[in-house]
Design an enzyme around this catalytic site. Structure first.
Site, PDB file in Angstrom:
ATOM      1  N   ASP A   1       0.874  -1.181  -0.014  1.00 14.52           N
ATOM      2  CA  ASP A   1      -0.189  -0.050   0.056  1.00 14.52           C
ATOM      3  C   ASP A   1       0.986   1.171  -0.107  1.00 14.52           C
ATOM      4  O   ASP A   1       1.834   1.383   0.770  1.00 14.52           O
ATOM      5  CB  ASP A   1      -0.820   0.032   1.305  1.00 14.52           C
TER       6      ASP A   1
ATOM      7  N   LYS B   1       3.748  10.678 -17.392  1.00 16.30           N
ATOM      8  CA  LYS B   1       2.837  11.985 -17.540  1.00 16.30           C
ATOM      9  C   LYS B   1       1.240  11.437 -17.202  1.00 16.30           C
ATOM     10  O   LYS B   1       0.923  10.182 -17.248  1.00 16.30           O
ATOM     11  CB  LYS B   1       2.854  12.285 -18.907  1.00 16.30           C
TER      12      LYS B   1
ATOM     13  N   HIS C   1       6.108   8.725 -23.550  1.00 18.17           N
ATOM     14  CA  HIS C   1       6.484   7.442 -24.471  1.00 18.17           C
ATOM     15  C   HIS C   1       6.481   7.934 -25.992  1.00 18.17           C
ATOM     16  O   HIS C   1       7.166   7.171 -26.746  1.00 18.17           O
ATOM     17  CB  HIS C   1       5.597   6.428 -24.164  1.00 18.17           C
TER      18      HIS C   1
ATOM     19  N   LYS D   1       9.085   6.811 -29.687  1.00 16.70           N
ATOM     20  CA  LYS D   1       8.728   6.197 -30.813  1.00 16.70           C
ATOM     21  C   LYS D   1       9.892   6.529 -32.087  1.00 16.70           C
ATOM     22  O   LYS D   1      10.347   7.730 -32.169  1.00 16.70           O
ATOM     23  CB  LYS D   1       7.383   6.839 -31.370  1.00 16.70           C
TER      24      LYS D   1
ATOM     25  N   GLU E   1      -7.278   8.080 -32.355  1.00 19.79           N
ATOM     26  CA  GLU E   1      -7.322   6.882 -31.743  1.00 19.79           C
ATOM     27  C   GLU E   1      -8.727   6.312 -32.014  1.00 19.79           C
ATOM     28  O   GLU E   1      -9.666   7.008 -32.017  1.00 19.79           O
ATOM     29  CB  GLU E   1      -7.032   6.808 -30.216  1.00 19.79           C
TER      30      GLU E   1
ATOM     31  N   ASP F   1      -4.456  14.850 -21.089  1.00 18.85           N
ATOM     32  CA  ASP F   1      -3.958  13.335 -21.350  1.00 18.85           C
ATOM     33  C   ASP F   1      -3.057  13.338 -22.349  1.00 18.85           C
ATOM     34  O   ASP F   1      -2.006  12.521 -22.588  1.00 18.85           O
ATOM     35  CB  ASP F   1      -5.063  12.429 -21.846  1.00 18.85           C
TER      36      ASP F   1
ATOM     37  N   HIS G   1       2.014  14.650 -25.076  1.00 14.47           N
ATOM     38  CA  HIS G   1       2.623  14.033 -26.528  1.00 14.47           C
ATOM     39  C   HIS G   1       2.464  15.215 -27.569  1.00 14.47           C
ATOM     40  O   HIS G   1       3.502  15.309 -28.391  1.00 14.47           O
ATOM     41  CB  HIS G   1       1.558  12.869 -26.999  1.00 14.47           C
TER      42      HIS G   1
ATOM     43  N   LYS H   1     -10.339  10.240 -29.190  1.00 14.13           N
ATOM     44  CA  LYS H   1     -10.716   8.949 -28.882  1.00 14.13           C
ATOM     45  C   LYS H   1     -11.809   8.599 -29.829  1.00 14.13           C
ATOM     46  O   LYS H   1     -12.876   9.166 -30.143  1.00 14.13           O
ATOM     47  CB  LYS H   1     -10.723   8.586 -27.532  1.00 14.13           C
TER      48      LYS H   1
HETATM   49  C1  BG6 Z   1      -1.257   7.601 -23.225  1.00 15.58           C
HETATM   50  C2  BG6 Z   1      -2.719   8.346 -23.004  1.00 15.58           C
HETATM   51  O1  BG6 Z   1      -0.311   8.470 -22.817  1.00 15.58           O
HETATM   52  O2  BG6 Z   1      -1.236   7.483 -24.801  1.00 15.58           O
HETATM   53  C3  BG6 Z   1      -3.628   7.119 -23.407  1.00 15.58           C
HETATM   54  O3  BG6 Z   1      -2.819   8.429 -21.569  1.00 15.58           O
HETATM   55  C4  BG6 Z   1      -3.444   6.955 -25.092  1.00 15.58           C
HETATM   56  O4  BG6 Z   1      -4.987   7.757 -23.190  1.00 15.58           O
HETATM   57  C5  BG6 Z   1      -2.111   6.694 -25.288  1.00 15.58           C
HETATM   58  O5  BG6 Z   1      -4.372   6.092 -25.489  1.00 15.58           O
HETATM   59  C6  BG6 Z   1      -1.881   6.606 -26.583  1.00 15.58           C
HETATM   60  O6  BG6 Z   1      -0.724   6.155 -26.933  1.00 15.58           O
HETATM   61  P1  BG6 Z   1      -0.346   5.165 -28.315  1.00 15.58           P
HETATM   62  O7  BG6 Z   1       1.114   4.932 -28.303  1.00 15.58           O
HETATM   63  O8  BG6 Z   1      -1.086   4.330 -28.432  1.00 15.58           O
HETATM   64  O9  BG6 Z   1      -0.722   6.450 -29.683  1.00 15.58           O
END
Ligand code: BG6
Length: 488
Positions: free
Chosen positions: A90, A147, A177, A181, A215, A234, A239, A339
């Site tokens: 925890d 993030k 992330h 890429k 997405e 988000d 990103h 999304k």
């Molecule tokens: C994340 C978001 O950082 O990136 C998600 O929190 C999103 O909501 C995701 O779906 C998208 O990542 P990728 O690499 O699939 O484009």
């Protein structure tokens, strides 16, 4: 030279991110023999999992998400699973850290341990404070945080300050992330390892830039989490702004973490604030209603999750951004992400201006550089071309010069975002991570938009799942006489 980490502790170890992205990425590193023999991976969370169950669940995650099928690589899979163990913890309970410390062993005090917090930002500070209290942080310990860092500028400063009192700044790896890429890193090579783009890379030759991260997935079970976040926090705050920075920045003096971060921050500082009434004109908030994606009927945003509550959180955002500096004055950057859109793809379109004078009595289309980040990374340069014809009739068409990474390189060798960044955190290379100042500058810009939305009650515009967003997003560009490129 940095020491290689010998322990990787994953807080939120049995969470979605861990099973879908982190463990599959680590497995790929195993497959490529990039993990040191003594590296142990310790998952922890409140769940009561034995090592065996954790390994079994991890294996399921690998089967679904790893680039290579672990069942076809039994020896690699076995070696990888043997590295894993699990500690029930925890985050707020002091005693639980003693158990974690024991499992980490000697390195908890002396060696290089990475603490990877795949948790909501609200837990970052409590976890760091507990680690410090348990004497589990030394000068080599690294912290990786996901993030969004905080919820707004204020909370991110608070987190950054508190975390900085425990870990040294050069040991704090703020992960985005998208920076991992391949196609995103390649933006640096494209711009700075070629002569031909950079002279044109400014307001004299570029008409505008579009960045789309589309997405097809919905928020699903993450709705209650997502309700407090929304697409701006988000996706855009991190990103999309990182992509803007890589496209817009000046050439760094060297490829060092400091030089890169310095140039990115300058871009964030040049972003014109979208404040007050301008939020109505320069931004669009959207939310999906029920629709069809990939031939399947899907529910509206507000009917997602187990306990759906109507909310006006945005699952889509489109923004016209301006960069007030010498290079980019007058060149809008149109950003959109959402999304439950028609398909999953991310792309940067650099739209050049048209030729100044034509010798043809035919229309010409301006050049466009299309940088596809996913899926199937590619770079296309759309040029005008004369269509071959026997009759001698002149026909100009616009055709792409096409570089597909998947045809050019072995697809399995193209690392996924998390793979590269986890590897970098293990070897201690922070080039692709974000400094606190980058994060804070990015928050400053998104905070003013959030404040404008609040002040002017900017509503969400509904769009059917499976479309490319609300009509208002089309209007955003139509007002400027432009259109989104929809190159699914
Ligand atoms: C994340 C978001 O950082 O990136 C998600 O929190 C999103 O909501 C995701 O779906 C998208 O990542 P990728 O690499 O699939 O484009």
């Amino acid at each position: 030279i940095h020491e290689k980490a010998c322990r990787l502790v994953l807080f939120g170890g049995n969470g979605d991110l861990s099973y879908r992205k982190l463990l599959p990425a680590l497995f790929n590193l195993e497959r490529k023999e990039l993990l040191a023999a003594d590296l142990r991976i310790i998952g922890c969370s409140r769940a009561q999992l034995s090592d065996e169950t954790f390994r079994a669940e991890a294996m399921e995650g690998l089967c679904e998400n790893a680039t290579a099928d672990p069942k076809e690589l039994p020896e690699v899979a076995e070696r990888f699973l043997q590295r894993l163990s699990f500690v029930t913890l925890d985050a707020n309970k002091e005693d639980d850290y003693q158990q974690l410390k024991q499992v980490i062993g000697d390195p908890a005090e002396k060696g290089c341990v990475i603490y990877y917090l795949a948790t909501p930002p609200g837990l970052f500070v409590p976890i760091c404070q507990q680690l410090q209290a348990a004497k589990m942080v030394n000068q080599q310990s690294r912290l990786v945080i996901e993030k969004p860092i905080g919820y707004n500028l204020k909370s991110s400063i608070d987190i950054n300050d508190k975390v900085a009192s425990i870990f040294e700044e050069n040991n704090i790896y703020r992960i985005d992330h998208y920076m991992g890429k391949s196609a995103v890193q390649n933006l640096l090579a494209l711009r700075f390892a070629n002569l031909m783009f950079e002279p044109l890379w400014n307001h004299n030759y570029i008409d505008h830039v579009q960045i789309t991260v589309s997405e097809s997935v919905g928020v699903g079970n993450r709705k209650s989490f997502y309700d407090n976040v929304g697409a701006l926090r988000d996706m855009v705050q991190n990103h999309l702004l990182q992509l803007v920075a890589l496209i817009a920045m000046e050439p760094p003096t060297h490829l060092t973490p400091e030089a890169l971060k310095h140039e990115k921050i300058k871009v964030f500082r040049s972003l014109r604030a979208i404040e007050g009434k301008r939020t109505r004109y320069n931004t669009v908030r959207g939310q999906y209603s029920a629709g069809e994606v990939d031939g399947k009927k899907v529910p509206a945003y507000n009917h997602e999750g187990e306990n759906p509550e109507a909310s006006n959180t945005e699952s889509f955002v489109a923004i016209k951004a301006d960069i007030d500096n010498w290079r980019w004055s007058g060149v809008p950057f149109y950003l959109r992400t959402g999304k439950r859109l028609k398909s999953r793809y991310a792309e940067i379109d650099i739209q050049f201006k048209n030729i100044h004078h034509s010798i043809f009595k035919l229309p010409t289309q301006a050049n466009r550089l299309i940088i596809r980040l996913q899926p199937k990374d590619s770079i296309k340069l759309v040029i005008m071309n004369q269509e071959p014809s026997l009759s001698g009739a002149l026909n100009l068409v616009s055709d792409p010069l096409n570089l597909s990474f998947y045809d050019q390189y072995e697809p399995a060798d193209i690392p996924k975002g998390y793979e590269r960044l986890l590897y970098d955190s293990i070897i201690g290379d922070s080039t692709l991570f974000m400094s606190r100042f980058e994060v804070e500058e990015a928050w400053k810009w998104t905070d003013t938009i959030l404040a404008g939305w609040d002040e002017f009650d900017v509503p969400v515009e509904f769009y059917p799942a499976g479309s490319m967003g609300p009509d208002a997003a089309e209007q955003l560009l139509a007002k400027d006489g432009r259109k989104w490129f929809n190159n699914q």
